[in-house]
Scaffold this motif. Structure first.
Motif, PDB file in Angstrom:
ATOM      1  N   ASP A   1      37.080  -6.830   6.202  1.00  0.00           N
ATOM      2  CA  ASP A   1      36.304  -8.044   6.465  1.00  0.00           C
ATOM      3  C   ASP A   1      35.977  -8.765   5.167  1.00  0.00           C
ATOM      4  O   ASP A   1      35.930  -9.999   5.128  1.00  0.00           O
ATOM      5  N   GLY A   2      35.711  -7.987   4.122  1.00  0.00           N
ATOM      6  CA  GLY A   2      35.322  -8.581   2.852  1.00  0.00           C
ATOM      7  C   GLY A   2      35.798  -7.755   1.675  1.00  0.00           C
ATOM      8  O   GLY A   2      36.119  -6.567   1.821  1.00  0.00           O
ATOM      9  N   ILE A   3      35.836  -8.412   0.520  1.00  0.00           N
ATOM     10  CA  ILE A   3      36.240  -7.776  -0.734  1.00  0.00           C
ATOM     11  C   ILE A   3      35.166  -8.058  -1.776  1.00  0.00           C
ATOM     12  O   ILE A   3      34.688  -9.188  -1.890  1.00  0.00           O
ATOM     13  N   VAL A   4      34.801  -7.037  -2.546  1.00  0.00           N
ATOM     14  CA  VAL A   4      33.824  -7.205  -3.624  1.00  0.00           C
ATOM     15  C   VAL A   4      34.442  -6.747  -4.932  1.00  0.00           C
ATOM     16  O   VAL A   4      34.899  -5.609  -5.039  1.00  0.00           O
ATOM     17  N   ASN A   5      34.432  -7.629  -5.932  1.00  0.00           N
ATOM     18  CA  ASN A   5      34.902  -7.245  -7.264  1.00  0.00           C
ATOM     19  C   ASN A   5      33.728  -6.796  -8.112  1.00  0.00           C
ATOM     20  O   ASN A   5      32.826  -7.579  -8.410  1.00  0.00           O
ATOM     21  N   ALA A   6      33.752  -5.534  -8.510  1.00  0.00           N
ATOM     22  CA  ALA A   6      32.714  -5.001  -9.405  1.00  0.00           C
ATOM     23  C   ALA A   6      33.360  -4.471 -10.681  1.00  0.00           C
ATOM     24  O   ALA A   6      32.891  -3.516 -11.285  1.00  0.00           O
ATOM     25  N   THR A   7      34.468  -5.106 -11.081  1.00  0.00           N
ATOM     26  CA  THR A   7      35.131  -4.793 -12.347  1.00  0.00           C
ATOM     27  C   THR A   7      34.893  -5.947 -13.314  1.00  0.00           C
ATOM     28  O   THR A   7      34.443  -7.019 -12.901  1.00  0.00           O
TER      29      THR A   7
ATOM     30  N   ARG B   1      38.455   1.223  -4.620  1.00  0.00           N
ATOM     31  CA  ARG B   1      39.664   1.223  -5.454  1.00  0.00           C
ATOM     32  C   ARG B   1      39.266   1.213  -6.920  1.00  0.00           C
ATOM     33  O   ARG B   1      38.544   0.332  -7.386  1.00  0.00           O
ATOM     34  N   ASP B   2      39.723   2.224  -7.652  1.00  0.00           N
ATOM     35  CA  ASP B   2      39.512   2.287  -9.093  1.00  0.00           C
ATOM     36  C   ASP B   2      40.664   3.080  -9.702  1.00  0.00           C
ATOM     37  O   ASP B   2      41.133   4.058  -9.104  1.00  0.00           O
ATOM     38  N   ASN B   3      41.121   2.639 -10.864  1.00  0.00           N
ATOM     39  CA  ASN B   3      42.189   3.383 -11.544  1.00  0.00           C
ATOM     40  C   ASN B   3      41.753   4.797 -11.893  1.00  0.00           C
ATOM     41  O   ASN B   3      42.582   5.697 -12.022  1.00  0.00           O
ATOM     42  N   ASN B   4      40.438   4.986 -12.076  1.00  0.00           N
ATOM     43  CA  ASN B   4      39.876   6.309 -12.311  1.00  0.00           C
ATOM     44  C   ASN B   4      39.628   6.953 -10.944  1.00  0.00           C
ATOM     45  O   ASN B   4      38.602   6.709 -10.302  1.00  0.00           O
ATOM     46  N   VAL B   5      40.573   7.746 -10.486  1.00  0.00           N
ATOM     47  CA  VAL B   5      40.505   8.327  -9.146  1.00  0.00           C
ATOM     48  C   VAL B   5      39.262   9.198  -8.992  1.00  0.00           C
ATOM     49  O   VAL B   5      38.603   9.196  -7.940  1.00  0.00           O
ATOM     50  N   ASP B   6      38.923   9.963 -10.025  1.00  0.00           N
ATOM     51  CA  ASP B   6      37.751  10.837  -9.955  1.00  0.00           C
ATOM     52  C   ASP B   6      36.475  10.033  -9.742  1.00  0.00           C
ATOM     53  O   ASP B   6      35.596  10.436  -8.970  1.00  0.00           O
ATOM     54  N   ALA B   7      36.365   8.881 -10.420  1.00  0.00           N
ATOM     55  CA  ALA B   7      35.179   8.039 -10.271  1.00  0.00           C
ATOM     56  C   ALA B   7      35.075   7.513  -8.843  1.00  0.00           C
ATOM     57  O   ALA B   7      33.985   7.486  -8.249  1.00  0.00           O
ATOM     58  N   ALA B   8      36.198   7.103  -8.271  1.00  0.00           N
ATOM     59  CA  ALA B   8      36.197   6.601  -6.897  1.00  0.00           C
ATOM     60  C   ALA B   8      35.818   7.706  -5.914  1.00  0.00           C
ATOM     61  O   ALA B   8      35.043   7.476  -4.969  1.00  0.00           O
TER      62      ALA B   8
ATOM     63  N   LEU C   1      36.273  -3.703   1.140  1.00  0.00           N
ATOM     64  CA  LEU C   1      36.983  -3.142  -0.007  1.00  0.00           C
ATOM     65  C   LEU C   1      36.178  -3.409  -1.267  1.00  0.00           C
ATOM     66  O   LEU C   1      35.866  -4.559  -1.583  1.00  0.00           O
ATOM     67  N   LEU C   2      35.830  -2.350  -1.985  1.00  0.00           N
ATOM     68  CA  LEU C   2      35.138  -2.451  -3.261  1.00  0.00           C
ATOM     69  C   LEU C   2      36.114  -2.180  -4.387  1.00  0.00           C
ATOM     70  O   LEU C   2      36.771  -1.137  -4.408  1.00  0.00           O
ATOM     71  N   LEU C   3      36.195  -3.092  -5.329  1.00  0.00           N
ATOM     72  CA  LEU C   3      37.045  -2.933  -6.507  1.00  0.00           C
ATOM     73  C   LEU C   3      36.170  -2.521  -7.677  1.00  0.00           C
ATOM     74  O   LEU C   3      35.328  -3.295  -8.143  1.00  0.00           O
ATOM     75  N   GLY C   4      36.324  -1.289  -8.142  1.00  0.00           N
ATOM     76  CA  GLY C   4      35.554  -0.794  -9.274  1.00  0.00           C
ATOM     77  C   GLY C   4      34.554   0.268  -8.879  1.00  0.00           C
ATOM     78  O   GLY C   4      33.762   0.074  -7.947  1.00  0.00           O
TER      79      GLY C   4
ATOM     80  N   GLY D   1      28.449  -0.381  -4.730  1.00  0.00           N
ATOM     81  CA  GLY D   1      28.901   0.423  -3.603  1.00  0.00           C
ATOM     82  C   GLY D   1      27.741   1.020  -2.823  1.00  0.00           C
ATOM     83  O   GLY D   1      27.727   0.979  -1.585  1.00  0.00           O
ATOM     84  N   LEU D   2      26.767   1.544  -3.514  1.00  0.00           N
ATOM     85  CA  LEU D   2      25.605   2.127  -2.846  1.00  0.00           C
ATOM     86  C   LEU D   2      24.772   1.048  -2.161  1.00  0.00           C
ATOM     87  O   LEU D   2      24.233   1.265  -1.074  1.00  0.00           O
ATOM     88  N   ALA D   3      24.681  -0.133  -2.782  1.00  0.00           N
ATOM     89  CA  ALA D   3      23.960  -1.237  -2.161  1.00  0.00           C
ATOM     90  C   ALA D   3      24.673  -1.708  -0.895  1.00  0.00           C
ATOM     91  O   ALA D   3      24.034  -2.027   0.114  1.00  0.00           O
ATOM     92  N   LEU D   4      26.002  -1.764  -0.916  1.00  0.00           N
ATOM     93  CA  LEU D   4      26.756  -2.146   0.278  1.00  0.00           C
ATOM     94  C   LEU D   4      26.509  -1.153   1.411  1.00  0.00           C
ATOM     95  O   LEU D   4      26.371  -1.541   2.578  1.00  0.00           O
ATOM     96  N   ALA D   5      26.467   0.128   1.071  1.00  0.00           N
ATOM     97  CA  ALA D   5      26.186   1.138   2.092  1.00  0.00           C
ATOM     98  C   ALA D   5      24.788   0.939   2.663  1.00  0.00           C
ATOM     99  O   ALA D   5      24.595   0.991   3.891  1.00  0.00           O
ATOM    100  N   GLU D   6      23.814   0.690   1.807  1.00  0.00           N
ATOM    101  CA  GLU D   6      22.448   0.450   2.295  1.00  0.00           C
ATOM    102  C   GLU D   6      22.398  -0.792   3.178  1.00  0.00           C
ATOM    103  O   GLU D   6      21.603  -0.865   4.123  1.00  0.00           O
ATOM    104  N   ALA D   7      23.253  -1.769   2.888  1.00  0.00           N
ATOM    105  CA  ALA D   7      23.280  -3.010   3.675  1.00  0.00           C
ATOM    106  C   ALA D   7      24.001  -2.842   5.010  1.00  0.00           C
ATOM    107  O   ALA D   7      24.085  -3.791   5.786  1.00  0.00           O
ATOM    108  N   GLY D   8      24.540  -1.648   5.270  1.00  0.00           N
ATOM    109  CA  GLY D   8      25.089  -1.367   6.585  1.00  0.00           C
ATOM    110  C   GLY D   8      26.587  -1.478   6.737  1.00  0.00           C
ATOM    111  O   GLY D   8      27.093  -1.595   7.863  1.00  0.00           O
ATOM    112  N   VAL D   9      27.334  -1.414   5.644  1.00  0.00           N
ATOM    113  CA  VAL D   9      28.792  -1.441   5.748  1.00  0.00           C
ATOM    114  C   VAL D   9      29.266  -0.212   6.524  1.00  0.00           C
ATOM    115  O   VAL D   9      28.817   0.908   6.281  1.00  0.00           O
ATOM    116  N   GLY D  10      30.200  -0.446   7.472  1.00  0.00           N
ATOM    117  CA  GLY D  10      30.681   0.662   8.296  1.00  0.00           C
ATOM    118  C   GLY D  10      31.640   1.569   7.550  1.00  0.00           C
ATOM    119  O   GLY D  10      31.441   2.785   7.500  1.00  0.00           O
TER     120      GLY D  10
END
Length: 288
Positions: free
Chosen positions: A194-200, A157-164, A131-134, A143-152
């Motif tokens: 499995d994990g949560i990342v806060n990027a806010t 989650r972001d209050n700005n739905v369009d950004a998410a 789960l990515l917050l922000g 988010g892009l780095a997590l994808a490169e690192a192999g997240v399935g």
């Protein structure tokens, strides 16, 4: 200030950045490499209607070599640059701007900074569901780095739905092995990542609190936060107390600063030496 001055002058634009460790890391590394190196803070807290374009022009005219950019300007700054490095086209945000004869050139060192820290500190952590917050400027890089690192599967989650939704679409396009899905507030309760990342910014001294409800932090493998002041945010402290492995914003902060130093100075940074400077601060943000 005049462009005739010999010092290499750079800085940071952002809101509520008085406790930043970045100036100390840059200036100590500059001194170690024999450079006359100055790093200044341009804190916009309390300013009304900040004109970022005018501010960049003024800093360029004053002889700055470049500028780091943080919340809330990482995406806004792209409207005021002449060139974009390849990683900026991918991330869609910039945290480092170099002033060149052709105009401001945007870079993004957040992406590499988080990827390096994640691969070193959470190398064996499960990453089937995260789960990515922000989904703002920093969130896109993470988010892009997590994808490169192999997240399935990456839930965003972001209050700005369009950004998410934009971030999810960009991840699916560039990293087809990752399933990326926006999630709304109601959907958080049913997630078991499995994990949560806060990027806010939530958790910073200037933005206290937690970005999610405490109930979401049931014992799980790991929780990461890109905030580094305080180094142990309320989110990380609560996660640790509930038995989660944690990753602070230290690694990302050091590596993004090292790469920015190289862009500004043209010299290779000693990341280990910059980490020692980072660690020289106490819990209150003062140099020991």
């Amino acid at each position: 200030m005049s462009k005739l001055r010999t010092a290499l002058v750079v800085g940071l634009i952002g809101e509520g950045i008085g406790a930043s460790r970045t100036p100390a890391m840059h200036e100590a590394e500059g001194a170690a490499q024999g450079l006359d190196y100055e790093y200044k803070l341009i804190d916009t807290a309390g300013m009304v209607d900040v004109d970022l374009g005018v501010l960049l022009l003024e800093l360029n005219d004053e002889g700055f070599r470049g500028i780091n950019v943080t919340h809330p300007f990482k995406q806004k700054v792209l409207a005021h640059v002449a060139e974009r490095a390849d990683e900026v086209a991918l991330v869609g945000a910039s945290n480092t701007v170099l002033f060149t004869e052709r105009g401001p050139r945007a870079h993004n060192t957040d992406y590499l900074g988080f990827l390096h820290a994640f691969r070193h500190e959470l190398a064996t952590a499960p990453r089937k569901r995260v789960l990515l917050l922000g989904a703002g400027g920093a969130g896109r890089a993470v988010g892009l780095a997590l994808a490169e690192a192999g997240v399935g599967t990456l839930f965003i989650r972001d209050n700005n739905v369009d950004a998410a939704e934009r971030l999810a679409a960009d991840i699916r396009e560039n990293f087809p092995w990752t399933v990326a899905e926006p999630v709304d507030a109601a959907g958080l309760a049913g997630l078991v990542p499995d994990g949560i990342v806060n990027a806010t910014p939530v958790g910073m001294v200037s933005h206290p609190g937690m970005p999610v409800a405490r109930d979401l932090l049931e014992p799980r493998p790991w929780v990461a936060d890109i905030v580094y002041f305080p180094l142990e945010t309320e989110l990380l402290r609560t996660a640790r107390e509930r038995g989660c492995a944690t990753m602070s914003g230290r690694g990302m902060a050091v590596m993004q600063a090292a790469k920015a130093f190289e862009i500004f100075s043209g010299k290779q940074a000693d990341a280990g030496r910059m980490a020692e400077t980072f660690d020289s601060f106490d819990a209150k943000g003062d140099r020991r």
